[in-house]
Motif scaffolding. Sequence first.
Motif, PDB file in Angstrom:
ATOM      1  N   ALA A 207       6.426   4.510   1.708  1.00  9.55           N
ATOM      2  CA  ALA A 207       5.116   3.999   1.304  1.00  9.55           C
ATOM      3  C   ALA A 207       4.225   3.742   2.508  1.00  9.55           C
ATOM      4  N   ARG A 247       4.119   8.200   0.547  1.00  9.39           N
ATOM      5  CA  ARG A 247       4.922   8.306  -0.671  1.00  9.39           C
ATOM      6  C   ARG A 247       5.083   9.766  -1.106  1.00  9.39           C
ATOM      7  N   HIS A 268       4.507   2.824  -8.087  1.00 15.73           N
ATOM      8  CA  HIS A 268       4.548   1.462  -7.563  1.00 15.73           C
ATOM      9  C   HIS A 268       3.546   0.548  -8.246  1.00 15.73           C
TER      10      HIS A 268
END
Length: 991
Positions: A207, A247, A268
Amino acid sequence: MSPRRATSGGLIDRSRSVRFSFDGQDFAGHPGDTLASALLANGVSLFGRSFKYHRPRGVLGAGVDEPNALVTVLRGEAREPNVQATMLEIHDGLKVVSQNRFPSLGFDVGALNQLGGKLLGAGFYYKTFMGPVFGPLKGTRFWMFCEHFIRRAAGLGKAGVAPDPSRYERMNAFCDVLVVGSGPAGLIAARAASQNGARVILAEQDARLGGSANWSGASIDAQPSTEWAAGMVRELSAMPNVTLLPRTTVWGYYDGNTMAALERVADHKAKARPGEPRQRHWTIRAGRVVLATGALERPLVFPGNDRPGVMLASAAERYAGEYGVLPGDKVAVFTNNDAAYRSALALREAGCRVVAIIDPRETISEQARALAVRTGAEILTGRAVTGTEGGKTISGVRMQVFDAASGAVSGDPRTIEADCLLMSGGWSPVINLASQAGAKAEWSERLQAFLPPKDASGWVGAGAFNGAFTLAEALAEGLAAGGKSGSETPDVAGDELEVAPAHVLEIEAAGKAFVDFQHDVTADDVRLAHREGFQSVEHLKRYTTLGMATDQGKTSNVSGLAIMANALGRQIPEVGTTRFRPPFAPVTIGALAAERYGEIRPERVTPMHDWHLARGATMYSAGLWHRTMIYGLPGETVEQAYVREAKTTRETAGIADVSTLGKIMVQGSDAANFLDRVYTNMFSTLPVGKARYGLMLREDGLVLDDGTTWRLGEQDFLMTTTTANAGKVMQHLEYMLDVVWPDLKVQLTSVTDQWAGASIAGPRARDILAACVTGTEVDNETLPFMGIVYGDIAGAPVMICRLSFSGELAYEVYSGAGHGTHVWEALIAGGKPYGLVPYGLEALGTMRIEKGHVTGAEIDGRVTARDLHLDWMLSKKKPFVGSMMMDREGLVAPDRLQLVGIVSLDNRPLNGGAHIVEELDRDNPHGSIGHMTAACYSPVFGRHIGLALVKGGKDRRGTRAFISDPLRKRFGPVEIVSHHFYDPEGKRMHG
């Protein structure tokens, strides 16, 4: 405060809380947490159960290499199994459940499998389930008895059956440079390439761009600060020629620097924004690829190495540095290399008590010893861990004296109290993508790891991917990969720490020592494979299932190879390694399908498709095409409709849509010569303005296709093929030109979609055409059989050829696809006074069966021209494709299947696929002499008839046989006759 959350540190947002549930229990974490870090912070140590033995398992890693912590994510009724808890970012409302356990994670009855011990070792299924069963089930195979139970136990997570409500997208991208990985080498390579003016895409699977807070896996020694990384990311974000993809996992490397990547866009988030996909699949075509994928830490192989609380040293360092999570209060470290010493110090500074550092080497470097002293830990060199203690989590570590020369342990075991054991067995560069690109790994004795080859095409490596484990090396290689000189390396501070070779990977002692954590492959399993003769790495992989789980052996491959090499008395490079294959990490099937969900089969429709639907036509698929079956009237059955359509066509006139026929333009100075070679009959003698029926063979002498070819000019031919074989014929022709006769000056162009076609057939067909066409006559002299003329219909230019598939006087009218419906409607209107009806494939099939014409049902890839009574088309004046092979003994045998006609003597329906037999035996059907290829009710003869391929069919005409169709319970007498039922002299179509 969470039980394991440090009071400070980490990159999470401590100002906000996130609520989620695991196995129905509510927990809280912070934005920036993964499921793994949040559960660890809450004191959870048990994450799952292993595949075979159902042993309790905790978190081993912190990223894409995690083999143990697999969970199922619940999204309403939809389930997504086998998601790595280390890669799943938490969000409000996230619901996950553990897998491979019953009735609960804490109490799993499957753990009884551990009592099986060696009975469940490598290959047990081959040895156990292939044997016979005794007793009441005597005579059956044990597998047949156990299969139901085995299949219920197979797998880890359980896939859902509810539709996935998520939305997915596809994206195609082009760039000059694709950088995979955003560690120091990746960041500096992306900046260098962008400063050179290149269009750059930087993809990072995590991320956070810039790697983890401790940079583990990117450069495992000297670490630049997170501020430096953040500054680099800000600089790249501001560059207009740089695209940053966090990501995003690049999972596949294909020809021509085509890369496949998966971006987790909204995984997410509690709720995606309107129109935002959950995931996006990227196809990236790059001029050059920079692989800065880093390295993964390896576990050590020793008894009890799978107990919850045992994890990789770099993972523990990352949990502390990035998430502010302490893996334990009393931490022991077991390492065979220097890198774990830095991890130990990082944990000490985060708040853990490091009680001992155990190293099987007799001596360690001064840098490592200095770090160890700062941890305050007991330094135990020349020692090895020989077991762990505790229940579902670790409580202590057993160790003994280790002799590196012999690999043996000795002396009384000593137990050290610890609730966490960190292990480090060295580092393996992530060369998976390079391997997918065809690169053969090279073994480094110094690093005890496989490295990419020095010579590469289309890609360049940088950083730990190349075995460059110092910051200075990583930055220099990144600059070079990005196209700048190493002399421009920025001054980034960092301590240099030597990476010593990691020669010791396994500690042999009593107890299960796991190599592959997910598939429960032990060191003993690898040695058993060796004893049973499975010594190739590929055989080892398949016999033991080593590296075949969802983690694809990221943590297990090198250890398994080392154990096999030791058993063989060889070195690891002599044993070799398996080749990595895509995907590098799991890919959601929904992302691969993207927008192509539901009915994803390609569809092709003719220009008149909407007209057919508006007139009540029933459609069905013919290959990829939608074609008309019937134009049914209210209350009509399919048979009644096609009988009416065929009968009307024979008596007056009918029109059919033939736009789907394959159409190929063959042009060039050698076009006629080329057609002579690919067809069995002569085409170079065909006059301009005429068409000829042609037969095409494969190289083995069997029939490939048939159709007509029209000579439109001296060097221009229009070839037509059957609908189903259009692509196959085009491939065949292109192969011949590219490989067999590259000297011929011929151009091929598929024009199937450029022409709309209508076939008008029946006794009044000429009258209808004459009433509609202008600019040409269509009388017998102007337009004889197989002649071609040009004219206009309702103002649209058309090309007309007189040829017939129905056996009636017939014409094929072709116009540009854009005029197709216009011309069709004009013909319909012109034929109305004559009783013209549109007819579909059922009526067309009926008329072609009556006439004895062959289609794909008879041209099934097994027949010769003689089998179909088309030997009159085999030229004796020239060679052609297949001519050298068509007279082989097996292809001229008198008992070959030959085309015949079949008449039902009990006048009941016949079915394609039914067998023809000489003696009828309903209870034990046998003795097939052939099979039906097509059948219909003939309105001309008032009988059920069909075509068949029958052994020695020509000599059986006039004899009787039987239909044997046990699946449809159809048995009955038939007569074998000529395949020419209707107008065998051809007077009607030549009239």
